[in-house]
Design a protein around this motif. Structure first.
Motif, PDB file in Angstrom:
ATOM      1  N   UNK A  84       0.925  -1.123   0.063  1.00  0.00           N
ATOM      2  CA  UNK A  84       0.011  -0.021  -0.183  1.00  0.00           C
ATOM      3  C   UNK A  84       0.835   1.221   0.068  1.00  0.00           C
ATOM      4  N   UNK A  85       2.108   1.101   0.425  1.00  0.00           N
ATOM      5  CA  UNK A  85       3.018   2.154   0.311  1.00  0.00           C
ATOM      6  C   UNK A  85       3.246   2.640  -0.969  1.00  0.00           C
ATOM      7  N   UNK A  86       3.304   1.630  -1.945  1.00  0.00           N
ATOM      8  CA  UNK A  86       3.553   2.026  -3.462  1.00  0.00           C
ATOM      9  C   UNK A  86       2.249   2.655  -3.941  1.00  0.00           C
ATOM     10  N   UNK A  87       1.303   1.900  -3.744  1.00  0.00           N
ATOM     11  CA  UNK A  87      -0.168   2.423  -4.088  1.00  0.00           C
ATOM     12  C   UNK A  87      -0.397   3.858  -3.773  1.00  0.00           C
ATOM     13  N   UNK A  88      -0.177   4.372  -2.601  1.00  0.00           N
ATOM     14  CA  UNK A  88      -0.188   5.586  -2.050  1.00  0.00           C
ATOM     15  C   UNK A  88       0.753   6.566  -2.986  1.00  0.00           C
ATOM     16  N   UNK A  89       1.916   6.254  -3.020  1.00  0.00           N
ATOM     17  CA  UNK A  89       2.815   6.962  -3.741  1.00  0.00           C
ATOM     18  C   UNK A  89       2.236   7.273  -5.019  1.00  0.00           C
ATOM     19  N   UNK A  90       1.798   6.242  -5.730  1.00  0.00           N
ATOM     20  CA  UNK A  90       1.480   6.413  -7.227  1.00  0.00           C
ATOM     21  C   UNK A  90       0.307   6.953  -7.480  1.00  0.00           C
ATOM     22  N   UNK A  91      -0.779   6.782  -6.564  1.00  0.00           N
ATOM     23  CA  UNK A  91      -1.861   7.714  -6.556  1.00  0.00           C
ATOM     24  C   UNK A  91      -1.815   9.065  -6.561  1.00  0.00           C
ATOM     25  N   UNK A  92      -0.585   9.433  -5.586  1.00  0.00           N
ATOM     26  CA  UNK A  92      -0.419  11.007  -5.402  1.00  0.00           C
ATOM     27  C   UNK A  92      -0.003  11.592  -6.692  1.00  0.00           C
ATOM     28  N   UNK A  93       0.877  10.639  -7.165  1.00  0.00           N
ATOM     29  CA  UNK A  93       1.725  11.148  -8.507  1.00  0.00           C
ATOM     30  C   UNK A  93       0.576  11.212  -9.744  1.00  0.00           C
ATOM     31  N   UNK A  94      -0.505  10.370  -9.650  1.00  0.00           N
ATOM     32  CA  UNK A  94      -1.450  10.384 -10.681  1.00  0.00           C
ATOM     33  C   UNK A  94      -2.662  11.453 -10.312  1.00  0.00           C
ATOM     34  N   UNK A  95      -2.300  12.268  -9.161  1.00  0.00           N
ATOM     35  CA  UNK A  95      -3.217  13.297  -8.688  1.00  0.00           C
ATOM     36  C   UNK A  95      -4.669  12.447  -8.341  1.00  0.00           C
ATOM     37  N   UNK A  96      -4.426  11.446  -8.053  1.00  0.00           N
ATOM     38  CA  UNK A  96      -5.790  10.376  -7.740  1.00  0.00           C
ATOM     39  C   UNK A  96      -5.794  10.470  -6.307  1.00  0.00           C
ATOM     40  N   UNK A  97      -6.477  11.608  -5.650  1.00  0.00           N
ATOM     41  CA  UNK A  97      -6.420  11.662  -4.267  1.00  0.00           C
ATOM     42  C   UNK A  97      -7.438  11.040  -3.524  1.00  0.00           C
ATOM     43  N   UNK A  98      -8.498  10.419  -4.318  1.00  0.00           N
ATOM     44  CA  UNK A  98      -9.402   9.704  -3.437  1.00  0.00           C
ATOM     45  C   UNK A  98      -8.801   8.214  -3.258  1.00  0.00           C
ATOM     46  N   UNK A  99      -7.934   7.816  -4.076  1.00  0.00           N
ATOM     47  CA  UNK A  99      -7.290   6.560  -3.979  1.00  0.00           C
ATOM     48  C   UNK A  99      -6.163   6.686  -3.026  1.00  0.00           C
ATOM     49  N   UNK A 136      -6.482  -1.238  -3.399  1.00  0.00           N
ATOM     50  CA  UNK A 136      -6.223  -0.656  -4.791  1.00  0.00           C
ATOM     51  C   UNK A 136      -4.993  -1.283  -5.540  1.00  0.00           C
ATOM     52  N   UNK A 137      -5.068  -0.935  -6.909  1.00  0.00           N
ATOM     53  CA  UNK A 137      -3.784  -1.478  -7.460  1.00  0.00           C
ATOM     54  C   UNK A 137      -3.294  -0.346  -8.353  1.00  0.00           C
ATOM     55  N   UNK A 138      -2.092   0.232  -7.913  1.00  0.00           N
ATOM     56  CA  UNK A 138      -1.468   1.482  -8.533  1.00  0.00           C
ATOM     57  C   UNK A 138       0.261   0.975  -8.475  1.00  0.00           C
ATOM     58  N   UNK A 139       0.794   1.314  -9.607  1.00  0.00           N
ATOM     59  CA  UNK A 139       2.490   1.201  -9.787  1.00  0.00           C
ATOM     60  C   UNK A 139       2.722   2.332 -10.588  1.00  0.00           C
ATOM     61  N   UNK A 140       3.942   2.557 -10.737  1.00  0.00           N
ATOM     62  CA  UNK A 140       4.890   3.507 -11.508  1.00  0.00           C
ATOM     63  C   UNK A 140       4.426   3.167 -13.102  1.00  0.00           C
TER      64      UNK A 140
END
Length: 254
Positions: A84-99, A136-140
Motif C-alpha cells: 500500500x506504500x507503493x499504491x499511495x505514492x503512485x496515487x498521489x503522482x497520478x493526482x488520484x487523491x481519492x485513491x 487498490x492497485x497502482x504502480x509506476x
C-alpha cells in the motif's frame, strides 16, 4: 558516494521516460498485441517455465503444504499492507487523491489495529459499510500510462515474467524508491536505521514474499494449463489487456 549513485540512477530513469515517451506512438498497435521481440520473449518464457517447474513451484507447493491456511492469510495480508506504500505514492503522482486518501486510511488502520497489517481490518470495514477502503492497485507503470506514455513492446523478463518497456521501467522505479521491501521509503528516509536496511533483513523478506505470491498462483496456473492452447500467447494477451484496464481505471481492482 550514495548521493552520486542516486544521481546516476535518477538520470538513467529520466532518460528512460524520455525514450519511452518518444517511442510511444510507434510501439502501440491497436490491431493486436505489439510483440516484435516474440522470438526472444518465447526463449525467455521457456527459461522462466523451466526455472519455475524445477524451483519456484516445488517451493511454493511445499510452502502451501506446511503453512496452515490462517497463517498463510496473515502472511499475505502483511505483504499486501506493505504494498500500500507503493499504491499511495503512485496515487498521489497520478493526482488520484481519492485513491491516495482511501489507501492511506487503509494503511493506517491495518498497520495499527491490524497489527502491522497481519489482519485486514480495512477490508472488513468496507464489507460492512459504505466506506470504500478496499485494496487498490497502482504502480509506476500505471502512472506513466496515466500521463499518456505508451506501453511499448511486450517484454518477458527473466524470472519476473510478463511486462512491457513502460512497465519494466515502472518496476525499476517502484523497486528503487517506493517498495518498502526492496528499497522504498525506508531506504530513502530511514537510511541510518541499519537493522531495517540490512540485506540480511531485506533478502529473506523479499524471498518470503516471492514464495507467498507464487503459492497464491498455484490454483490459477492449473486453470491456465487446462484452458490455453498456447500458454505464451494466452499470458501475453491477458497481461496486456489487464494493464490497459488498470491504466484506464476500468478495473475493479482500482
Amino acid at each position: 558516494m550514495i548521493n552520486m549513485i542516486h544521481s546516476k540512477i535518477v538520470a538513467i530513469l529520466l532518460a528512460g521516460v524520455f525514450l519511452t515517451g518518444c517511442a510511444s506512438t510507434k510501439f502501440n498497435n491497436e490491431n493486436g498485441p505489439y510483440d516484435p521481440l516474440e522470438p526472444m520473449n518465447r526463449a525467455v518464457f521457456s527459461f522462466n517455465e523451466m526455472v519455475d517447474d524445477n524451483v519456484f513451484e516445488p517451493v511454493a507447493r511445499g510452502y502451501k503444504k506446511v503453512m496452515p491456511d490462517p497463517l498463510e492469510l496473515v502472511v499475505g495480508n502483511f505483504f499486501s499492507n506493505l504494498n500500500d506504500v507503493v499504491v499511495i505514492t503512485n496515487s498521489i503522482l497520478q493526482l488520484n487523491y481519492e485513491s491516495a486518501l482511501a489507501t492511506g486510511a487503509r494503511l493506517l488502520i491495518n498497520t495499527t489495529f491490524g497489527i502491522f497489517g497481519l489482519i485486514d481490518i480495512a477490508s472488513d470495514i468496507s464489507a460492512a459499510s459504505d466506506v470504500n477502503l478496499s485494496k487498490r492497485n497502482e504502480d509506476f507503470g500505471q502512472t506513466l500510462g496515466h500521463y499518456g506514455i505508451g506501453s511499448g513492446p511486450y517484454v518477458v523478463l527473466p524470472l519476473l515474467g510478463p511486462s512491457s518497456v513502460r512497465d519494466t521501467f515502472g518496476i525499476a522505479v517502484d523497486s528503487f524508491f517506493m517498495d518498502p521491501v526492496t528499497q522504498g521509503v525506508t531506504g530513502v528516509f530511514l537510511h541510518n536505521v541499519d537493522y531495517i536496511n540490512s540485506t540480511a533483513v531485506r533478502i529473506p523478506i523479499a524471498a518470503a514474499r516471492a514464495v507467498d505470491t507464487r503459492a497464491q498462483l498455484l490454483d490459477v496456473e492449473k486453470t491456465l494449463e487446462e484452458a490455453a492452447l498456447d500458454k505464451y500467447e494466452f499470458m501475453r494477451d491477458a497481461y496486456l489487456q489487464r494493464r490497459t484496464s488498470l491504466v484506464n481505471n476500468s478495473s475493479e481492482e482500482k
